[in-house]
Write a protein that holds these residues in place. Sequence first.
Motif, PDB file in Angstrom:
ATOM      1  N   GLY A  10       4.041   8.505  -6.718  1.00 49.12           N
ATOM      2  CA  GLY A  10       4.724   9.797  -6.569  1.00 49.12           C
ATOM      3  C   GLY A  10       6.014   9.838  -7.371  1.00 49.12           C
ATOM      4  O   GLY A  10       6.330  10.835  -8.026  1.00 49.12           O
ATOM      5  N   LEU A  11       6.763   8.733  -7.344  1.00 51.34           N
ATOM      6  CA  LEU A  11       8.036   8.670  -8.063  1.00 51.34           C
ATOM      7  C   LEU A  11       7.814   8.755  -9.561  1.00 51.34           C
ATOM      8  O   LEU A  11       8.533   9.459 -10.275  1.00 51.34           O
ATOM      9  N   ILE A  12       6.795   8.031 -10.051  1.00 50.47           N
ATOM     10  CA  ILE A  12       6.507   8.053 -11.483  1.00 50.47           C
ATOM     11  C   ILE A  12       6.068   9.457 -11.896  1.00 50.47           C
ATOM     12  O   ILE A  12       6.515   9.981 -12.916  1.00 50.47           O
ATOM     13  N   ALA A  13       5.228  10.066 -11.060  1.00 51.94           N
ATOM     14  CA  ALA A  13       4.735  11.412 -11.370  1.00 51.94           C
ATOM     15  C   ALA A  13       5.883  12.409 -11.490  1.00 51.94           C
ATOM     16  O   ALA A  13       5.843  13.313 -12.319  1.00 51.94           O
ATOM     17  N   SER A  14       6.916  12.227 -10.649  1.00 49.51           N
ATOM     18  CA  SER A  14       8.026  13.192 -10.672  1.00 49.51           C
ATOM     19  C   SER A  14       9.148  12.752 -11.602  1.00 49.51           C
ATOM     20  O   SER A  14      10.226  13.344 -11.599  1.00 49.51           O
ATOM     21  N   HIS A  15       8.898  11.698 -12.388  1.00 48.49           N
ATOM     22  CA  HIS A  15       9.899  11.193 -13.321  1.00 48.49           C
ATOM     23  C   HIS A  15      11.224  10.908 -12.637  1.00 48.49           C
ATOM     24  O   HIS A  15      12.294  11.305 -13.113  1.00 48.49           O
ATOM     25  N   ILE A  73      13.270   0.858  -1.069  1.00 48.29           N
ATOM     26  CA  ILE A  73      13.878   0.139   0.053  1.00 48.29           C
ATOM     27  C   ILE A  73      13.407   0.728   1.381  1.00 48.29           C
ATOM     28  O   ILE A  73      12.990   0.007   2.287  1.00 48.29           O
ATOM     29  N   VAL A  74      13.425   2.049   1.483  1.00 50.69           N
ATOM     30  CA  VAL A  74      13.036   2.684   2.748  1.00 50.69           C
ATOM     31  C   VAL A  74      11.560   2.430   3.052  1.00 50.69           C
ATOM     32  O   VAL A  74      11.204   2.009   4.154  1.00 50.69           O
ATOM     33  N   VAL A  75      10.711   2.666   2.062  1.00 43.57           N
ATOM     34  CA  VAL A  75       9.267   2.554   2.299  1.00 43.57           C
ATOM     35  C   VAL A  75       8.852   1.113   2.600  1.00 43.57           C
ATOM     36  O   VAL A  75       7.928   0.865   3.361  1.00 43.57           O
ATOM     37  N   ASN A  76       9.573   0.154   1.996  1.00 44.75           N
ATOM     38  CA  ASN A  76       9.160  -1.248   2.149  1.00 44.75           C
ATOM     39  C   ASN A  76      10.036  -2.057   3.094  1.00 44.75           C
ATOM     40  O   ASN A  76       9.910  -3.275   3.163  1.00 44.75           O
ATOM     41  N   MET A  77      10.921  -1.366   3.834  1.00 46.70           N
ATOM     42  CA  MET A  77      11.866  -2.079   4.685  1.00 46.70           C
ATOM     43  C   MET A  77      11.184  -2.959   5.731  1.00 46.70           C
ATOM     44  O   MET A  77      11.722  -3.981   6.142  1.00 46.70           O
ATOM     45  N   ARG A  78       9.982  -2.575   6.145  1.00 49.97           N
ATOM     46  CA  ARG A  78       9.325  -3.404   7.169  1.00 49.97           C
ATOM     47  C   ARG A  78       9.066  -4.821   6.654  1.00 49.97           C
ATOM     48  O   ARG A  78       9.059  -5.771   7.428  1.00 49.97           O
ATOM     49  N   MET A 129      10.745  -1.061  -9.780  1.00 47.41           N
ATOM     50  CA  MET A 129      10.228  -0.990  -8.415  1.00 47.41           C
ATOM     51  C   MET A 129       9.646  -2.329  -7.956  1.00 47.41           C
ATOM     52  O   MET A 129       9.818  -2.713  -6.805  1.00 47.41           O
ATOM     53  N   CYS A 130       8.976  -3.043  -8.866  1.00 49.50           N
ATOM     54  CA  CYS A 130       8.449  -4.359  -8.480  1.00 49.50           C
ATOM     55  C   CYS A 130       9.586  -5.304  -8.104  1.00 49.50           C
ATOM     56  O   CYS A 130       9.501  -6.036  -7.115  1.00 49.50           O
ATOM     57  N   SER A 176       0.812  -1.219   0.000  1.00 48.25           N
ATOM     58  CA  SER A 176       0.000   0.000   0.000  1.00 48.25           C
ATOM     59  C   SER A 176       0.846   1.270   0.000  1.00 48.25           C
ATOM     60  O   SER A 176       0.875   2.011  -0.983  1.00 48.25           O
ATOM     61  N   ALA A 177       1.577   1.497   1.089  1.00 44.13           N
ATOM     62  CA  ALA A 177       2.408   2.701   1.159  1.00 44.13           C
ATOM     63  C   ALA A 177       3.435   2.695   0.032  1.00 44.13           C
ATOM     64  O   ALA A 177       3.733   3.730  -0.565  1.00 44.13           O
ATOM     65  N   GLY A 178       3.944   1.499  -0.274  1.00 45.37           N
ATOM     66  CA  GLY A 178       4.934   1.348  -1.330  1.00 45.37           C
ATOM     67  C   GLY A 178       4.408   1.819  -2.673  1.00 45.37           C
ATOM     68  O   GLY A 178       5.115   2.452  -3.453  1.00 45.37           O
ATOM     69  N   GLU A 179       3.135   1.506  -2.938  1.00 49.23           N
ATOM     70  CA  GLU A 179       2.567   1.907  -4.228  1.00 49.23           C
ATOM     71  C   GLU A 179       2.230   3.393  -4.273  1.00 49.23           C
ATOM     72  O   GLU A 179       2.357   4.024  -5.320  1.00 49.23           O
ATOM     73  N   PHE A 180       1.782   3.941  -3.148  1.00 51.86           N
ATOM     74  CA  PHE A 180       1.554   5.388  -3.121  1.00 51.86           C
ATOM     75  C   PHE A 180       2.871   6.110  -3.400  1.00 51.86           C
ATOM     76  O   PHE A 180       2.920   7.093  -4.142  1.00 51.86           O
ATOM     77  N   ALA A 181       3.957   5.583  -2.802  1.00 51.97           N
ATOM     78  CA  ALA A 181       5.281   6.172  -3.052  1.00 51.97           C
ATOM     79  C   ALA A 181       5.661   6.002  -4.519  1.00 51.97           C
ATOM     80  O   ALA A 181       6.193   6.921  -5.148  1.00 51.97           O
ATOM     81  N   ALA A 182       5.363   4.826  -5.074  1.00 50.31           N
ATOM     82  CA  ALA A 182       5.720   4.542  -6.466  1.00 50.31           C
ATOM     83  C   ALA A 182       5.009   5.508  -7.422  1.00 50.31           C
ATOM     84  O   ALA A 182       5.607   6.003  -8.375  1.00 50.31           O
TER      85      ALA A 182
END
Lengths: 253, 102
Positions: free
Chosen positions: A74-79, A90-95, B13-14, A66-72
């Motif tokens: 954002g990353l795609i949007a900002s190229h 790595i940071v967002v999904n470290m848990r 990312m995946c 979930s959080a990982g995809e919201f971050a993803a």
Amino acid sequence: MTQTSEKTQEITAGARQLPWFVRGLRDGIPICMGYFAVSFALGITARGIGMTALQAGLMSAGMVASAGEFAAIGLIASHAGVFEMITTCIVVNMRYFLMSCSLSQKLSPDLPFYHRFLLPYCITDEIFGLSSAVKGYLEPKYTYGMTIVSVAGWTTGTVLGVLLGNIMPGWAVNALSVSLYGMFLAIIIPPARQNRFILGLVVVSMTASGLFSVLPVLREISGGFKVIILTLVIAGAAAVIHPIEESEERREA
Amino acid sequence: MNSNYVYFALLVMCLTVYCIRMLPFLVFRREITSPFIRSFLYYVPYVTLAVMTFPAIVTATDNIWSGLAALIVGLLAAWFKGDLFFVAISCCATVFLTGLIF
């Protein structure tokens, strides 16, 4: 394989005799419902930055985070560049790293090796929680059953979020949005009722998490990072204060 | 939106997320013998799930009182009944019903 399954069945024999895969499918239903609501919102966000239903669906089926995809998104949007994508992921999904470490210890030594490549795909907060709640060794079929049902809901929700936008009524999204937390409570509270130390651990964890969201400076820390920090500190301290004994672990884990 | 870039980004990312989850399964192929690490990993789920539940459940809905009610009902349902589906549905129903009032 059969050995493992017999061993696991033996330990949990009694209350519920359904095959593990079927139990997984059944326990996947509430996860699926909760995921649907969250991923619907995710789909709306993806649509907002111009992603297609196919892209968003692939993202949800491939990442299941979930959080990982919201971050993803954002990353795609900002190229973002590759380096930024990898470090943020790595940071967002470290848990999930911690969860995989924990779950790796619930696998029978006799388990065929290929499960170590399939199980990682299934590690989400909810599926991890339920898989760890199984007594004794984990029978992977249980995890796979949950994963099939919940990833179907997760992916469908994302795709529909892109296609249908804001068609789902607010009250329905609202009501569904707490179902995942209800499941978390159902996982941690019953063992806490039986074990004073775990009860204390849950209270301390929730209190610390509450403080992290209101105190200045601490509240600036992102959700994913907060989970990592608090897990390392609190579970680490708990392990020093109250190391578990073998018998205790097999009975309750 | 350049679709080649999107698919490339999704692939990167995946794979990253998969590796984060997969590496521990490859590294910890045997049972860990250190009592500290065993205990730590045993406590991880309780801490992680507790941290993720509170205070997030309170702010998950668009009304803080609905969220708070869902938390209390969820705690009670989990304490006395413990069934996963029942607890999840109780929380949803609480939000729906309190939504009618507030």
